[in-house]
Design a protein around this motif. Structure first.
Motif, short mmCIF file in Angstrom:
data_model
loop_
_atom_site.label_atom_id
_atom_site.label_comp_id
_atom_site.label_asym_id
_atom_site.label_seq_id
_atom_site.Cartn_x
_atom_site.Cartn_y
_atom_site.Cartn_z
N LEU A 159 57.64 7.85 92.31
CA LEU A 159 57.96 8.39 90.99
C LEU A 159 56.77 8.23 90.04
O LEU A 159 56.41 9.16 89.33
CB LEU A 159 59.20 7.70 90.42
CG LEU A 159 59.64 8.15 89.03
CD1 LEU A 159 60.00 9.64 89.02
CD2 LEU A 159 60.83 7.32 88.56
N THR A 160 56.14 7.08 90.05
CA THR A 160 54.97 6.84 89.19
C THR A 160 53.83 7.78 89.54
O THR A 160 53.20 8.36 88.65
CB THR A 160 54.52 5.37 89.30
OG1 THR A 160 55.60 4.53 88.86
CG2 THR A 160 53.29 5.11 88.45
N MET A 166 62.33 8.12 96.11
CA MET A 166 63.04 6.96 96.63
C MET A 166 62.35 5.64 96.34
O MET A 166 62.96 4.59 96.51
CB MET A 166 63.25 7.12 98.14
CG MET A 166 64.05 8.37 98.52
SD MET A 166 65.62 8.57 97.62
CE MET A 166 66.54 7.18 98.25
N THR A 167 61.11 5.68 95.90
CA THR A 167 60.41 4.44 95.55
C THR A 167 59.86 4.57 94.14
O THR A 167 59.51 5.67 93.69
CB THR A 167 59.24 4.16 96.51
OG1 THR A 167 58.25 5.18 96.37
CG2 THR A 167 59.72 4.07 97.97
N PRO A 168 59.75 3.46 93.43
CA PRO A 168 59.14 3.50 92.09
C PRO A 168 57.70 4.02 92.15
O PRO A 168 57.26 4.71 91.24
CB PRO A 168 59.20 2.05 91.62
CG PRO A 168 60.26 1.40 92.43
CD PRO A 168 60.27 2.11 93.75
N GLU A 169 57.00 3.71 93.24
CA GLU A 169 55.60 4.16 93.38
C GLU A 169 55.51 5.68 93.49
O GLU A 169 54.64 6.30 92.89
CB GLU A 169 54.93 3.51 94.60
CG GLU A 169 54.79 2.01 94.51
CD GLU A 169 56.08 1.25 94.87
OE1 GLU A 169 57.01 1.84 95.49
OE2 GLU A 169 56.18 0.07 94.51
N ILE A 195 65.74 10.31 85.24
CA ILE A 195 65.77 8.91 85.65
C ILE A 195 67.12 8.40 85.19
O ILE A 195 67.40 8.36 83.98
CB ILE A 195 64.60 8.10 85.06
CG1 ILE A 195 63.27 8.66 85.58
CG2 ILE A 195 64.75 6.63 85.40
CD1 ILE A 195 62.04 8.00 85.00
N ASN A 232 72.02 7.72 93.66
CA ASN A 232 72.17 6.36 93.15
C ASN A 232 71.06 5.43 93.65
O ASN A 232 70.71 4.47 92.98
CB ASN A 232 73.53 5.79 93.54
CG ASN A 232 74.66 6.46 92.79
OD1 ASN A 232 74.47 7.01 91.70
ND2 ASN A 232 75.84 6.45 93.38
N LYS A 233 70.50 5.72 94.83
CA LYS A 233 69.43 4.89 95.40
C LYS A 233 68.04 5.33 94.93
O LYS A 233 67.08 4.59 95.07
CB LYS A 233 69.48 4.94 96.92
CG LYS A 233 70.71 4.27 97.49
CD LYS A 233 70.74 4.36 98.99
CE LYS A 233 71.99 3.68 99.53
NZ LYS A 233 72.05 3.72 100.99
N ALA A 234 67.93 6.54 94.38
CA ALA A 234 66.63 7.08 94.00
C ALA A 234 66.14 6.47 92.68
O ALA A 234 66.93 6.14 91.80
CB ALA A 234 66.72 8.59 93.86
N SER A 235 64.82 6.37 92.56
CA SER A 235 64.20 5.93 91.31
C SER A 235 64.21 7.03 90.27
O SER A 235 64.14 6.77 89.07
CB SER A 235 62.77 5.48 91.56
OG SER A 235 62.73 4.36 92.41
N GLY A 236 64.27 8.28 90.72
CA GLY A 236 64.32 9.44 89.84
C GLY A 236 64.55 10.69 90.67
O GLY A 236 64.40 10.67 91.90
#
Length: 185
Positions: free
Chosen positions: A122-123, A117-120, A86, A57-61
């Motif tokens: 994942l990107t 854990m961060t959008p960065e 995602i 639930n906390k993960a970006s993906g």
């Protein structure tokens, strides 16, 4: 230390790849099959390690690899296929592969989930043409089956790996050095 000849390396790689192909959908796993395996893997992980639901639930993906097969006899390798989710949606499919040489014998299968854990993080993963697991990955669970809670892991880690459901005879199950490549199933 012994020298490994090209022939030995080639034969070992072919043998390891052949063994790694067993049971993880090489050649025949379409998107529906991979998605079904991902759903089953997540259900098993959540039931066995309830704290991983909070982590998800906390993960970006999450990159879910339902089955990674490792095999080796002097030289070895591993292979598996999975999906990047995602939320509840599959956005891409990936293969995971690695090769190794050294004192090793045996084979095993296991499941793994990478939590971005961060959008960065994942990107960065999605933009890379091939992404290799490195030192920036925190292992949150090992084969002893200890419980995992999101608040007990290092929440500042950009990627958290959960490796579980090991079966077979081989020392250790890690994803360090594994290269992930986007595929079209």
């Amino acid at each position: 230390m012994t020298q490994i000849s090209r022939r030995t390396f080639a034969l070992g790689t072919v043998a390891a790849t052949t063994l790694a192909a067993c049971g993880n959908g090489i050649g025949g796993a379409g998107a529906a099959v991979i998605d079904s395996r991902v759903d089953s893997t997540l259900n098993h992980m959540y039931a066995t390690y309830p704290g991983t639901r909070d982590l998800a639930n906390k993960a970006s993906g999450m990159l879910v690899m339902p089955v990674i097969t490792q095999a080796g006899l002097g030289v070895g390798g591993s292979f598996g296929r999975g999906a990047l989710r995602i939320g509840e949606t599959t956005v891409d499919y990936y293969s995971a592969a690695s090769a190794s040489a050294g004192l090793q014998v045996g084979g095993q299968q296991f499941s793994s989930v990478l939590f971005f854990m961060t959008p960065e993080a994942l990107t960065d993963f999605r933009r890379a043409s091939g992404w290799a697991v490195g030192a920036n990955v925190e292992y949150a669970l090992n084969d002893t089956g200890e419980s995992l809670r999101a608040e007990t892991t290092t929440s500042l880690a950009p990627v958290i790996a959960v490796v579980f459901a090991q079966a077979g005879f081989r020392a250790g199950a890690t994803i360090e050095g594994t290269k992930y490549t986007r595929i079209i199933p």
